[in-house]
Design a protein around this motif. Structure first.
Motif, short mmCIF file in Angstrom:
data_model
loop_
_atom_site.label_atom_id
_atom_site.label_comp_id
_atom_site.label_asym_id
_atom_site.label_seq_id
_atom_site.Cartn_x
_atom_site.Cartn_y
_atom_site.Cartn_z
N ARG A 11 3.78 10.86 -8.97
CA ARG A 11 3.02 11.35 -10.12
C ARG A 11 2.47 12.75 -9.88
O ARG A 11 2.35 13.55 -10.79
N THR A 15 0.83 -1.21 0.00
CA THR A 15 0.00 0.00 0.00
C THR A 15 0.87 1.26 0.00
O THR A 15 0.60 2.20 -0.75
N LEU A 72 -5.74 2.86 -5.32
CA LEU A 72 -4.68 3.82 -5.67
C LEU A 72 -4.32 3.77 -7.14
O LEU A 72 -3.82 4.76 -7.70
N PHE A 73 -4.54 2.64 -7.81
CA PHE A 73 -4.18 2.52 -9.23
C PHE A 73 -5.40 2.47 -10.15
O PHE A 73 -5.28 2.05 -11.30
N ARG A 74 -6.55 2.88 -9.65
CA ARG A 74 -7.74 2.81 -10.52
C ARG A 74 -7.64 3.86 -11.61
O ARG A 74 -7.02 4.92 -11.43
N LYS A 75 -8.27 3.54 -12.73
CA LYS A 75 -8.26 4.49 -13.86
C LYS A 75 -9.17 5.67 -13.56
O LYS A 75 -10.23 5.50 -12.97
N ARG A 76 -8.75 6.84 -13.99
CA ARG A 76 -9.57 8.02 -13.73
C ARG A 76 -10.73 8.08 -14.71
O ARG A 76 -10.58 7.77 -15.89
N VAL A 81 -4.50 -0.98 -2.83
CA VAL A 81 -3.69 -0.90 -4.05
C VAL A 81 -4.60 -0.71 -5.27
O VAL A 81 -4.31 0.11 -6.16
N THR A 111 9.13 0.09 -7.66
CA THR A 111 8.88 1.50 -7.30
C THR A 111 10.05 2.38 -7.73
O THR A 111 9.85 3.47 -8.26
N ILE A 140 4.25 5.95 -5.36
CA ILE A 140 4.18 6.14 -6.82
C ILE A 140 3.17 7.25 -7.15
O ILE A 140 3.41 8.11 -8.00
N ASN A 141 2.04 7.26 -6.42
CA ASN A 141 1.05 8.31 -6.65
C ASN A 141 1.58 9.69 -6.25
O ASN A 141 1.32 10.69 -6.92
N ALA A 156 2.54 1.90 -3.33
CA ALA A 156 1.55 2.43 -4.27
C ALA A 156 1.30 3.92 -4.00
O ALA A 156 1.20 4.73 -4.93
#
Lengths: 102, 160
Positions: free
Chosen positions: A87, A77, B152-156, B149, B69, A83-84, A80
């Motif tokens: 960005r 978590t 946090l990685f979902r498509k917008r 996770v 990462t 990384i966000n 992740a």
């Protein structure tokens, strides 16, 4: 047996010192997380060495396995999140996260 | 016991390398080596299951996650750390150990120690029968991690 346990405690304290120093002084968020990992190694060592010294190794093992599972979930978590953050801010510098200030 | 102490020294040494290395890849590899040594120590202490978890999950999976990462944030890896960080490290380390020894020497005699004694049953008995509540907690933590996770990685959406 308690002397052996004290040796393990001493080394676990050394790992805690290394991890805490990283968490207090570093600026790179990945480095901060490496510091957290070092602290968690110290905690695993204390758990297992206490079970080893008190001949409760099976119980200590089960606790260490639980701890490792929690650690992996947390690391996944957090990485992740890193990384966000990268960005959003295009940097890994923890001082760039001033938007979190109230 | 000499082997145990040698492994413990290796763990601390590689942890220090992981923290002080300038290159993040080298830091991640040093951390993996420290985990590997800790896993071997667990084997020597008579905890093979914990050793397998430490080596496969911490030295393997977490290192892969770190590498991923670092690769995804390649250009941002050049955060400059203060020079004082490296200089002050030995002072902090020694001071921490000295204070820790003093505090523990006064605290340890006061702590009630669990009664020693041989455990009965197998590791499976202890894990599945005595620690059932922990296993339910583990399931909840794994699910929480997976959903976090995914979130946090979902498509917008187009509206966002």
């Amino acid at each position: 047996m308690s002397e052996t346990w004290l040796i393990y405690l001493g080394f676990a304290a050394a790992l805690l010192a290394v991890g805490l120093y990283t968490l207090l002084t570093m600026r790179n968020v990945i480095k901060l997380f490496i510091g957290f990992e070092v602290v968690s190694k110290g905690v695993s060592l204390v758990l297992l060495s206490t079970g080893f010294a008190r001949t409760h190794i099976l119980l200590a093992q089960s606790l260490v396995i639980t701890f490792i599972v929690v650690e992996v979930s947390l690391v996944a978590t957090a990485l992740a999140l890193i990384i966000n953050i990268y960005r959003q801010t295009n940097s890994l510098d923890v001082r760039g996260l001033t938007k979190l200030k109230g | 016991m000499t082997g145990h102490i040698a492994l413990l020294c290796g763990i601390v040494l590689f942890s220090i390398l992981a923290v002080l290395a300038k290159d993040l890849i080298k830091a991640a590899i040093s951390l993996a080596v420290a985990s590997l040594l800790l896993g071997i120590l667990f084997f020597l202490m008579g905890a093979p299951y914990a050793g397998v978890f430490e080596i496969s999950v911490v030295a393997g999976l977490i290192t892969v996650l770190f590498m991923l990462t670092i690769a995804l944030t390649k250009t941002g890896g050049d955060v400059r750390e203060s020079k004082a960080v490296r200089i002050a490290f030995p002072v902090f380390f020694i001071a921490f150990i000295v204070i820790d020894i003093l505090v523990m020497a006064s605290l340890l005699p006061k702590i009630h120690v669990l009664a020693g004694g041989t455990e009965t049953g197998t590791f499976g008995d202890v894990l599945w029968k005595q620690r059932t509540f922990d296993l339910v907690g583990q399931l909840a933590v794994i699910l929480a991690g997976v959903f976090a996770v995914l979130a946090l990685f979902r498509k917008r959406d187009k509206d966002e």
